[in-house]
Design a protein around this motif. Structure first.
Motif, PDB file in Angstrom:
ATOM      1  N   LEU A  94       0.809  -1.217   0.000  1.00 41.16           N
ATOM      2  CA  LEU A  94       0.000   0.000   0.000  1.00 41.16           C
ATOM      3  C   LEU A  94       0.845   1.272   0.000  1.00 41.16           C
ATOM      4  O   LEU A  94       0.484   2.255  -0.674  1.00 41.16           O
ATOM      5  CB  LEU A  94      -0.946   0.013   1.206  1.00 41.16           C
ATOM      6  CG  LEU A  94      -2.317  -0.669   1.004  1.00 41.16           C
ATOM      7  CD1 LEU A  94      -2.161  -2.167   0.817  1.00 41.16           C
ATOM      8  CD2 LEU A  94      -3.249  -0.370   2.168  1.00 41.16           C
ATOM      9  N   VAL A  95       1.886   1.279   0.786  1.00 39.45           N
ATOM     10  CA  VAL A  95       2.757   2.468   0.881  1.00 39.45           C
ATOM     11  C   VAL A  95       4.212   2.020   0.685  1.00 39.45           C
ATOM     12  O   VAL A  95       4.991   1.972   1.636  1.00 39.45           O
ATOM     13  CB  VAL A  95       2.562   3.176   2.240  1.00 39.45           C
ATOM     14  CG1 VAL A  95       1.289   3.984   2.248  1.00 39.45           C
ATOM     15  CG2 VAL A  95       2.553   2.183   3.408  1.00 39.45           C
ATOM     16  N   PRO A  96       4.595   1.695  -0.552  1.00 37.07           N
ATOM     17  CA  PRO A  96       5.908   1.064  -0.804  1.00 37.07           C
ATOM     18  C   PRO A  96       7.103   1.867  -0.302  1.00 37.07           C
ATOM     19  O   PRO A  96       8.098   1.269   0.118  1.00 37.07           O
ATOM     20  CB  PRO A  96       5.928   0.916  -2.327  1.00 37.07           C
ATOM     21  CG  PRO A  96       4.890   1.856  -2.836  1.00 37.07           C
ATOM     22  CD  PRO A  96       3.842   1.917  -1.794  1.00 37.07           C
ATOM     23  N   LYS A  97       7.026   3.156  -0.296  1.00 35.48           N
ATOM     24  CA  LYS A  97       8.151   3.967   0.173  1.00 35.48           C
ATOM     25  C   LYS A  97       7.947   4.490   1.591  1.00 35.48           C
ATOM     26  O   LYS A  97       8.738   5.313   2.062  1.00 35.48           O
ATOM     27  CB  LYS A  97       8.357   5.159  -0.770  1.00 35.48           C
ATOM     28  CG  LYS A  97       8.787   4.755  -2.178  1.00 35.48           C
ATOM     29  CD  LYS A  97      10.146   4.073  -2.159  1.00 35.48           C
ATOM     30  CE  LYS A  97      10.607   3.698  -3.548  1.00 35.48           C
ATOM     31  NZ  LYS A  97      11.946   3.046  -3.546  1.00 35.48           N
ATOM     32  N   GLY A  98       6.907   3.987   2.235  1.00 38.76           N
ATOM     33  CA  GLY A  98       6.635   4.480   3.589  1.00 38.76           C
ATOM     34  C   GLY A  98       6.207   3.413   4.557  1.00 38.76           C
ATOM     35  O   GLY A  98       5.576   3.709   5.574  1.00 38.76           O
ATOM     36  N   THR A 235      -8.793   0.023  -4.226  1.00 35.40           N
ATOM     37  CA  THR A 235      -9.880  -0.500  -3.398  1.00 35.40           C
ATOM     38  C   THR A 235      -9.589  -1.918  -2.932  1.00 35.40           C
ATOM     39  O   THR A 235      -9.817  -2.260  -1.753  1.00 35.40           O
ATOM     40  CB  THR A 235     -11.207  -0.465  -4.170  1.00 35.40           C
ATOM     41  OG1 THR A 235     -11.510   0.881  -4.537  1.00 35.40           O
ATOM     42  CG2 THR A 235     -12.346  -1.012  -3.324  1.00 35.40           C
ATOM     43  N   LYS A 236      -9.080  -2.744  -3.816  1.00 36.40           N
ATOM     44  CA  LYS A 236      -8.740  -4.125  -3.436  1.00 36.40           C
ATOM     45  C   LYS A 236      -7.668  -4.143  -2.358  1.00 36.40           C
ATOM     46  O   LYS A 236      -7.740  -4.925  -1.401  1.00 36.40           O
ATOM     47  CB  LYS A 236      -8.274  -4.901  -4.666  1.00 36.40           C
ATOM     48  CG  LYS A 236      -9.383  -5.217  -5.663  1.00 36.40           C
ATOM     49  CD  LYS A 236      -8.827  -5.959  -6.874  1.00 36.40           C
ATOM     50  CE  LYS A 236      -9.910  -6.248  -7.889  1.00 36.40           C
ATOM     51  NZ  LYS A 236      -9.374  -6.950  -9.092  1.00 36.40           N
ATOM     52  N   ALA A 237      -6.679  -3.267  -2.503  1.00 37.80           N
ATOM     53  CA  ALA A 237      -5.612  -3.213  -1.507  1.00 37.80           C
ATOM     54  C   ALA A 237      -6.148  -2.738  -0.158  1.00 37.80           C
ATOM     55  O   ALA A 237      -5.766  -3.261   0.900  1.00 37.80           O
ATOM     56  CB  ALA A 237      -4.495  -2.278  -1.999  1.00 37.80           C
ATOM     57  N   ALA A 238      -7.056  -1.762  -0.180  1.00 33.34           N
ATOM     58  CA  ALA A 238      -7.630  -1.245   1.065  1.00 33.34           C
ATOM     59  C   ALA A 238      -8.486  -2.303   1.760  1.00 33.34           C
ATOM     60  O   ALA A 238      -8.439  -2.452   2.990  1.00 33.34           O
ATOM     61  CB  ALA A 238      -8.457  -0.001   0.778  1.00 33.34           C
TER      62      ALA A 238
END
Length: 300
Positions: A94-98, A235-238
């Motif tokens: 979801l947040v690849p750099k964070g 949406t799928k990731a969430a």
């Protein structure tokens, strides 16, 4: 003959008072005795000591008056650490750099309310950059004799969160749908927001498990010329992340498996204050996470 008749009449007149005397006395005695009987009867009726008198039975049992002021205890007594509700793999997606940038929201009672936010800015050179922001808020309701049972209070708050997500000002292309297999109930709401930095795709997924409500806000945008992310993918990731959060709540209370291993770095404290898991709180966290991201839900 005349005198005896008169004498007989006189004798009869003289005898009548003598006969009425005892009768009058009896009446007076009886009349005087009546109040005593009535008083005695009244006392016997009140005390229930009469031979055939039975005590009045209460319409409620002794235990009912006590139970009327009690409610069923809430199923969950605590919350997991907010920045540890999602496994490292989910955060990297979801947040690849964070994934390691989790910031915990301030809370006076982390067993009742907690939140954590992450931001990611992936620089793609001349193409621009991809921005992602994620916030997870958890609110737990206790059972209360005045307000009601914890799960009912959570159900009302869940409905409120869904309504607010559906009514964001300036939102476009708003869609909502139930999320199957996630807690007791869950709804995903998504929409578009036009900002000066770019077109943001917003996903808000609200889930309830027993007496706990989880609100997950996730948005993304292509900045400085980069392409806008696909809303279906976001949406799928969430929805996947919310399932992990639900599992973490259950695991924290001794049910099922946990959300997995959290990221190696410890989250830093002191992010924006989180008063409740509401979209307005999410917006504050988003602004504090990145000055370029005014992409929260935008609730007033």
């Amino acid at each position: 003959m005349h005198r005896p008749a008169q004498r007989d009449q006189r004798d009869q007149r003289e005898q009548r008072p003598a006969r009425r005397g005892p009768r009058l006395n009896r009446l007076l005695v009886c009349a005087a005795a009546v109040p005593v009987v009535l008083v005695t009867a009244g006392c016997s009726s009140d005390s229930g000591s009469g031979g055939d008198a039975k005590p009045q039975e209460s319409s409620t049992s002794p235990g009912e008056s006590a139970s009327a002021n009690t409610v069923r205890p809430a199923a969950y007594a605590k919350l997991p650490a907010a920045c540890a509700v999602l496994p490292g793999k989910t955060l990297e997606e979801l947040v690849p750099k964070g994934a390691k940038s989790g910031k915990e929201g301030r809370s006076e009672d982390t067993a009742t309310r907690a939140s954590c936010s992450w931001s990611s800015l992936q620089n793609n050179g001349i193409k621009g950059s991809q921005f992602r922001w994620l916030n997870v808020s958890l609110l737990r309701f206790e059972s209360d004799a005045t307000r009601g049972e914890g799960d009912k209070l959570a159900r009302a708050y869940y409905a409120k969160q869904v309504r607010e997500a559906r009514s964001v000002p300036d939102a476009q292309n708003t869609r909502s749908e139930p999320v199957a297999g996630t807690g007791d109930e869950a709804t995903a709401v998504r929409y578009d927001l036009k900002k000066k930095e770019g077109a943001f795709k917003q996903q808000t997924v609200v889930a309830r498990v027993e007496n706990v409500v989880i609100t997950l806000d996730y948005n993304g945008a292509g900045l400085a010329g980069d392409k806008t992310p696909n809303a279906d993918d976001l949406t799928k990731a969430a929805e996947k992340a919310v399932k992990d959060a639900v599992a973490a709540v259950s695991a924290a209370n001794g049910e099922g498996g946990g959300a997995g291993t959290p990221p190696a770095a410890s989250p830093s404290k002191g992010a924006s204050a989180t008063k409740s898991p509401s979209p307005s709180a999410s917006e504050s966290a988003a602004k504090s996470a990145s000055p370029t991201a005014s992409s929260g839900t935008g609730k007033s």
